[in-house]
Motif scaffolding. Structure first.
Motif, short mmCIF file in Angstrom:
data_model
loop_
_atom_site.label_atom_id
_atom_site.label_comp_id
_atom_site.label_asym_id
_atom_site.label_seq_id
_atom_site.Cartn_x
_atom_site.Cartn_y
_atom_site.Cartn_z
N ASN A 80 0.74 -1.13 0.17
CA ASN A 80 -0.07 0.02 -0.14
C ASN A 80 0.76 1.38 -0.03
O ASN A 80 2.07 1.31 -0.46
CB ASN A 80 -0.90 -0.10 1.40
CG ASN A 80 -0.38 -0.08 2.58
OD1 ASN A 80 1.10 0.07 2.68
ND2 ASN A 80 -1.08 -0.62 3.54
N ASP A 81 0.44 2.36 0.47
CA ASP A 81 1.15 3.54 0.12
C ASP A 81 2.12 3.88 1.53
O ASP A 81 2.89 4.79 1.50
CB ASP A 81 0.08 4.69 0.25
CG ASP A 81 -0.58 4.80 -1.02
OD1 ASP A 81 0.08 4.23 -2.18
OD2 ASP A 81 -1.69 5.35 -1.23
N GLU A 82 1.72 2.97 2.40
CA GLU A 82 2.76 2.96 3.68
C GLU A 82 4.14 2.55 3.28
O GLU A 82 4.42 1.83 2.15
CB GLU A 82 2.21 2.44 4.89
CG GLU A 82 0.98 2.90 5.08
CD GLU A 82 0.39 2.01 6.72
OE1 GLU A 82 1.49 1.47 6.92
OE2 GLU A 82 -0.78 2.04 6.74
N THR A 83 5.19 3.37 3.93
CA THR A 83 6.60 2.85 3.64
C THR A 83 7.18 2.16 4.72
O THR A 83 7.02 2.62 6.41
CB THR A 83 7.59 3.97 3.20
OG1 THR A 83 6.91 4.77 1.99
CG2 THR A 83 8.81 3.67 3.31
N TYR A 100 -0.53 -12.81 -7.39
CA TYR A 100 -1.26 -12.47 -6.10
C TYR A 100 -1.98 -11.30 -6.21
O TYR A 100 -3.32 -11.39 -5.80
CB TYR A 100 -0.31 -12.12 -5.19
CG TYR A 100 -0.71 -11.63 -3.73
CD1 TYR A 100 -1.28 -12.23 -2.90
CD2 TYR A 100 -0.53 -10.04 -3.54
CE1 TYR A 100 -1.73 -11.80 -1.60
CE2 TYR A 100 -0.72 -9.43 -2.38
CZ TYR A 100 -1.62 -10.59 -1.32
OH TYR A 100 -2.09 -9.67 -0.22
N ILE A 101 -1.66 -10.34 -6.86
CA ILE A 101 -2.71 -9.15 -7.28
C ILE A 101 -3.71 -9.48 -8.02
O ILE A 101 -5.02 -9.20 -7.67
CB ILE A 101 -1.81 -8.04 -7.91
CG1 ILE A 101 -0.61 -7.65 -7.09
CG2 ILE A 101 -2.76 -7.03 -8.51
CD1 ILE A 101 0.30 -6.57 -7.69
N ASN A 115 -5.64 -2.20 0.80
CA ASN A 115 -5.27 -1.15 0.15
C ASN A 115 -3.96 -1.08 -0.74
O ASN A 115 -3.34 0.10 -0.56
CB ASN A 115 -5.24 0.19 1.06
CG ASN A 115 -6.55 0.38 1.67
OD1 ASN A 115 -7.48 0.51 1.21
ND2 ASN A 115 -6.61 0.31 3.31
N ILE A 116 -3.60 -2.29 -1.40
CA ILE A 116 -2.55 -2.38 -2.29
C ILE A 116 -2.54 -1.19 -3.30
O ILE A 116 -3.54 -1.17 -4.09
CB ILE A 116 -2.46 -3.75 -2.81
CG1 ILE A 116 -2.40 -4.75 -1.44
CG2 ILE A 116 -1.12 -3.95 -3.63
CD1 ILE A 116 -1.14 -4.71 -0.64
N SER A 117 -1.51 -0.56 -3.64
CA SER A 117 -1.51 0.35 -4.52
C SER A 117 -0.34 0.36 -5.41
O SER A 117 -0.38 1.16 -6.39
CB SER A 117 -1.61 1.74 -3.83
OG SER A 117 -0.44 2.04 -3.18
N THR A 234 2.85 1.84 -10.02
CA THR A 234 1.55 1.75 -9.23
C THR A 234 0.45 0.94 -9.98
O THR A 234 0.68 0.77 -11.30
CB THR A 234 0.98 3.26 -9.30
OG1 THR A 234 0.50 3.75 -10.56
CG2 THR A 234 2.05 4.20 -8.63
N LEU A 235 -0.44 0.56 -9.51
CA LEU A 235 -1.68 -0.13 -10.10
C LEU A 235 -2.51 0.71 -11.04
O LEU A 235 -3.22 0.17 -12.16
CB LEU A 235 -2.44 -0.71 -8.90
CG LEU A 235 -1.55 -2.05 -8.14
CD1 LEU A 235 -2.77 -2.88 -7.46
CD2 LEU A 235 -0.80 -2.85 -9.06
#
Length: 306
Positions: A80-83, A100-101, A115-117, A234-235
């Motif tokens: 997601n958007d977290e690092t 997986y996606i 929230n995978i981005s 990015t997706l």
């Protein structure tokens, strides 16, 4: 020695090394003028160990692990958007992450699952301990795969049965009968205190077992892998979505399993079509090439023996 700006796993490893050195110093104090010129001399009752002898022992130790190769290749992660730092989690080949996606992320749209981005790419160097090759008849370069969840190894008795016996090795697993072509692998990278969740790891647990992350992997139990960021895609870029919130509010969906197609985008259509899946992989690689032209478009992936 200042460790304030060193990466966390390196700080833990350095702290552990300093602690062990302090114990060794107390047990075998340095004596005489040799200390000043780099020779570690024990007191007469404890014998003598010169710097040359230390280097000789180190070379012998490294030679024992010469059956294990140092491997450098790309790993990928859906995130997601977290690092946050890599360690105590699972990565994969590009084919593995795309599978997986396709199966776990975009089919649950608006919002996407977890929230995978984006797809992160890492340049990874691996040098597993000699104990890994010695433990199984086929002398594998990788150990068996270990699943992680919230920073915790979920395999029963993970340290006792695996990491404590063979070192903090990088593991792998082949995903058989998957729709995406090529090497569909998942990897496990053990970090500090792998038996506890992220929020439950104590400083003492981290110190006792700092994991396998280090700057220059040597095959030592606590120095088996190093990662460097190598870009992201990015997706939204893949699916051709300008604004994800607007996309969702318009009633669109990236992929609908019942229809085997998306609404408002066609990138993920025909999940079982090997030709389309090859096109999807090529699109990801092309975007990485466009965004990061100074980096290799691809690196040879070592075979996973599991």
């Amino acid at each position: 020695i200042s460790l304030a700006f060193a990466p966390v796993p390196w700080r833990l490893l350095a702290m552990r090394s300093l602690l062990l050195c302090a114990v060794a110093w107390a047990a075998a104090p340095c004596a005489g003028p040799d200390c000043a010129r780099g020779t570690y001399r024990r007191t007469p009752s404890q014998g003598k160990l010169s710097l040359a002898e230390v280097e000789e022992d180190l070379a012998e130790h490294q030679a024992q692990g010469s059956g294990q190769q140092k491997m450098t290749f790309y790993m990928y992660r859906a995130q997601n958007d977290e690092t946050y730092e890599v360690g105590n989690n699972n990565l994969g080949t590009l084919s593995g992450v795309m599978w997986y996606i396709h199966n776990e992320v975009v089919r649950i749209s608006c919002p996407r699952h977890y929230n995978i981005s984006r797809i992160l790419r890492f340049n990874v160097t691996v040098h597993n301990p000699a104990a890994v090759a010695e433990a199984w008849p086929n002398h594998p370069q990788f150990g068996p795969y270990l699943a992680f969840d919230h920073g915790q190894c979920t395999v029963p008795n993970c340290t006792d049965n695996y990491l404590g016996k063979y070192g903090n090795y990088v593991g792998c697993q082949t995903q058989h009968d998957k729709e995406y072509p090529g090497q569909v692998y998942w990897y496990s990278l053990p970090g500090a205190c792998p038996d506890e969740k992220f929020e439950e790891k104590s400083w003492w647990c981290n110190l006792k077992n700092p994991g396998g992350s280090c700057w220059w992997p040597s095959g030592d139990s606590y120095c088996t892998w190093h990662v460097e960021s190598a870009g992201e895609v990015t997706l939204n870029e893949l699916s051709g979505i300008g604004n994800y919130d607007t996309f969702c509010k318009s009633g669109h969906k990236e992929y609908d399993e019942a229809a085997d197609a998306g609404k408002g985008t066609s990138f993920w259509d025909q999940k079982l079509d090997s030709g389309r899946n090859q096109e999807r992989l090529a699109r990801v690689q092309e975007l990485f090439k466009q965004k990061y032209p100074s980096q290799p478009a691809d690196l040879p992936t070592p075979t996973c023996e599991w």
